[in-house]
Design a protein around this motif. Structure first.
Motif, PDB file in Angstrom:
ATOM      1  N   ILE A 114      -5.030  11.654   3.095  1.00 37.29           N
ATOM      2  CA  ILE A 114      -4.762  13.077   3.227  1.00 37.29           C
ATOM      3  C   ILE A 114      -6.040  13.866   3.504  1.00 37.29           C
ATOM      4  N   GLY A 115      -7.120  13.492   2.838  1.00 36.69           N
ATOM      5  CA  GLY A 115      -8.362  14.254   2.953  1.00 36.69           C
ATOM      6  C   GLY A 115      -8.548  15.267   1.847  1.00 36.69           C
ATOM      7  N   ARG A 116      -7.693  15.215   0.842  1.00 34.52           N
ATOM      8  CA  ARG A 116      -7.786  16.065  -0.336  1.00 34.52           C
ATOM      9  C   ARG A 116      -7.530  15.234  -1.584  1.00 34.52           C
ATOM     10  N   ARG A 117      -8.060  15.696  -2.717  1.00 42.32           N
ATOM     11  CA  ARG A 117      -7.769  15.042  -3.988  1.00 42.32           C
ATOM     12  C   ARG A 117      -6.412  15.497  -4.485  1.00 42.32           C
ATOM     13  N   LEU A 118      -5.594  14.543  -4.889  1.00 38.38           N
ATOM     14  CA  LEU A 118      -4.284  14.877  -5.433  1.00 38.38           C
ATOM     15  C   LEU A 118      -4.418  15.713  -6.701  1.00 38.38           C
ATOM     16  N   SER A 119      -5.428  15.442  -7.506  1.00 39.56           N
ATOM     17  CA  SER A 119      -5.544  16.074  -8.819  1.00 39.56           C
ATOM     18  C   SER A 119      -5.792  17.576  -8.739  1.00 39.56           C
ATOM     19  N   PRO A 146     -12.558   9.891   5.499  1.00 42.67           N
ATOM     20  CA  PRO A 146     -12.748   9.309   6.834  1.00 42.67           C
ATOM     21  C   PRO A 146     -12.234  10.239   7.925  1.00 42.67           C
ATOM     22  N   GLU A 147     -12.628   9.965   9.167  1.00 43.17           N
ATOM     23  CA  GLU A 147     -12.206  10.801  10.288  1.00 43.17           C
ATOM     24  C   GLU A 147     -10.698  10.732  10.519  1.00 43.17           C
ATOM     25  N   SER A 148     -10.045   9.701   9.972  1.00 41.47           N
ATOM     26  CA  SER A 148      -8.593   9.574  10.107  1.00 41.47           C
ATOM     27  C   SER A 148      -7.826  10.445   9.120  1.00 41.47           C
ATOM     28  N   ALA A 149      -8.507  11.080   8.174  1.00 41.82           N
ATOM     29  CA  ALA A 149      -7.829  11.891   7.165  1.00 41.82           C
ATOM     30  C   ALA A 149      -7.033  13.010   7.826  1.00 41.82           C
ATOM     31  N   HIS A 150      -5.855  13.238   7.325  1.00 44.37           N
ATOM     32  CA  HIS A 150      -4.957  14.223   7.937  1.00 44.37           C
ATOM     33  C   HIS A 150      -5.605  15.608   8.027  1.00 44.37           C
ATOM     34  N   VAL A 151      -6.318  16.001   6.979  1.00 45.45           N
ATOM     35  CA  VAL A 151      -6.957  17.312   6.966  1.00 45.45           C
ATOM     36  C   VAL A 151      -7.968  17.430   8.106  1.00 45.45           C
ATOM     37  N   LYS A 152      -8.714  16.365   8.373  1.00 41.94           N
ATOM     38  CA  LYS A 152      -9.696  16.407   9.450  1.00 41.94           C
ATOM     39  C   LYS A 152      -9.029  16.355  10.825  1.00 41.94           C
ATOM     40  N   ARG A 153      -7.969  15.568  10.952  1.00 40.73           N
ATOM     41  CA  ARG A 153      -7.288  15.464  12.243  1.00 40.73           C
ATOM     42  C   ARG A 153      -6.679  16.796  12.668  1.00 40.73           C
ATOM     43  N   GLY A 172      -4.188   9.344   9.391  1.00 35.42           N
ATOM     44  CA  GLY A 172      -3.878   8.461   8.280  1.00 35.42           C
ATOM     45  C   GLY A 172      -2.438   8.521   7.828  1.00 35.42           C
ATOM     46  N   LEU A 173      -1.742   9.624   8.106  1.00 34.19           N
ATOM     47  CA  LEU A 173      -0.343   9.730   7.695  1.00 34.19           C
ATOM     48  C   LEU A 173       0.509   8.606   8.265  1.00 34.19           C
ATOM     49  N   PHE A 174       0.137   8.114   9.449  1.00 34.13           N
ATOM     50  CA  PHE A 174       0.934   7.062  10.067  1.00 34.13           C
ATOM     51  C   PHE A 174       0.910   5.761   9.255  1.00 34.13           C
ATOM     52  N   GLN A 175       0.049   5.668   8.254  1.00 35.02           N
ATOM     53  CA  GLN A 175       0.037   4.493   7.393  1.00 35.02           C
ATOM     54  C   GLN A 175       1.298   4.399   6.544  1.00 35.02           C
ATOM     55  N   MET A 176       1.942   5.571   6.298  1.00 38.94           N
ATOM     56  CA  MET A 176       3.126   5.543   5.433  1.00 38.94           C
ATOM     57  C   MET A 176       4.258   6.446   5.905  1.00 38.94           C
ATOM     58  N   SER A 177       4.131   6.994   7.118  1.00 43.14           N
ATOM     59  CA  SER A 177       5.176   7.884   7.596  1.00 43.14           C
ATOM     60  C   SER A 177       5.198   7.875   9.120  1.00 43.14           C
ATOM     61  N   ASN A 178       6.357   8.219   9.683  1.00 41.26           N
ATOM     62  CA  ASN A 178       6.494   8.231  11.133  1.00 41.26           C
ATOM     63  C   ASN A 178       7.573   9.248  11.511  1.00 41.26           C
ATOM     64  N   PRO A 179       7.350  10.045  12.562  1.00 40.67           N
ATOM     65  CA  PRO A 179       8.381  11.009  12.980  1.00 40.67           C
ATOM     66  C   PRO A 179       9.462  10.317  13.808  1.00 40.67           C
ATOM     67  N   VAL A 180      10.700  10.390  13.337  1.00 42.12           N
ATOM     68  CA  VAL A 180      11.804   9.731  14.040  1.00 42.12           C
ATOM     69  C   VAL A 180      12.554  10.693  14.949  1.00 42.12           C
TER      70      VAL A 180
END
Length: 305
Positions: free
Chosen positions: A193-198, A207-214, A275-283
């Motif tokens: 995600i690019g953020r801390r859950l807490s 990383p550059e793949s983090a959703h927030v950075k993308r 990075g979202l594509f690691q666990m999600s995909n738009p159908v």
């Protein structure tokens, strides 16, 4: 005469909502008659009206800026192109409100439109102001523009009568693989995600793949600001298992900002996929035009009504 945007676009997220997606099942005169009935009924607040390119094509008109979703290839292959003629975003205080609106819409639109898909959504983790949580637990909407900035990002102007006050709407149904998400470590999740859950703090070392950075809206040229109205969805599969995910709902003064973000997420710019594509995909992926309001009614002059 007062031209305005449909108010539901800028209001806080409702407790419950439904996306009704419709296909054409009648000829042009029948469609015009159904749209005229819809125009008299929809208030733009509980019922946000979103017109797809198939309607414009059937009626022989071109709505400036309206087009179908483009071909984009993500890390899991080409994104599905799922155009619909009409989308109604039904908004309510509870599921009973949404069900009533759904039945009324179906009666108004038959037989010119046939309901093809329904996605029921709900508000989760509402902070009482401007953000909700995705089913992963991460806050969704942290960087949403607010107040005048939200209007500028989401609502078109300078286009002329029948268009000013409209909005260009990108809708995707993302399906989450919650088992894949559960297998990730806390650090892997935060880096995805690019953020801390807490505490929702942005991570400088993500990383550059983090959703927030993308999707950092200021990092595009020109800047790519959109107003997101994302909500979680949940459905029971035929085998009894749960399917879950998020409806991405992005309103813009055109499709350009969303499309720039989506192409970067897919890795078209630099080969780095979100990075979202690691666990999600738009159908499902579709574009719509949300007409403005005129004297309390949805303004359909751009469609020739």
């Amino acid at each position: 005469m007062t031209a305005l945007n449909q108010p539901g676009i800028l209001l806080d997220l409702p407790a419950a909502s439904r996306y009704q997606l419709w296909k054409l099942s009648g000829d042009a005169p029948a469609v015009r008659a159904a749209l005229a009935r819809l125009q008299q009924w929809a208030d733009g607040e509980q019922v946000v009206v979103c017109i797809g390119q198939p309607v414009a094509e059937l009626l022989g008109v071109q709505v400036p800026g309206l087009r179908n979703f483009p071909a984009i290839t993500g890390p899991q292959g080409p994104l599905a192109l799922t155009p619909h003629a009409l989308c109604l975003w039904l908004r309510g205080n509870d599921q009973g409100d949404v069900l009533r609106l759904s039945r009324e819409a179906a009666a108004l639109l038959a037989p010119a439109f046939s309901r093809e898909k329904v996605v029921d959504c709900f508000r989760h983790g509402w902070n009482g102001k401007d953000a909700v949580r995705d089913l992963t637990g991460y806050e969704d909407g942290t960087e949403n523009p607010k107040d005048d900035d939200a209007v500028h990002a989401a609502i078109a102007d300078g286009m002329g009568a029948g268009l000013d006050g409209g909005s260009y709407f990108a809708v995707q149904q993302w399906v989450h693989d919650m088992e894949a998400f559960a297998r990730m470590s806390a650090l892997q999740k935060d880096h995805m995600i690019g953020r801390r859950l807490s505490d929702n703090e942005e991570l400088d070392d993500a990383p550059e793949s983090a959703h927030v950075k993308r999707t950092a809206q200021e990092s595009f040229d020109p800047e790519a600001f959109i107003l997101r109205r994302n909500m979680p969805w949940w459905a029971v599969q035929p085998d009894g298992s749960d399917a879950v995910g998020a409806i991405f709902a992005g309103f813009g003064r055109s499709f350009e900002a969303f499309e720039a973000q989506m192409r970067r997420m897919a890795g078209e710019e630099d080969g780095i996929a979100d990075g979202l594509f690691q666990m999600s995909n738009p159908v499902t992926n579709a574009y719509y035009w949300c007409p403005p309001m005129l004297n309390g009614r949805v303004d359909l002059r751009a469609l020739g009504l």
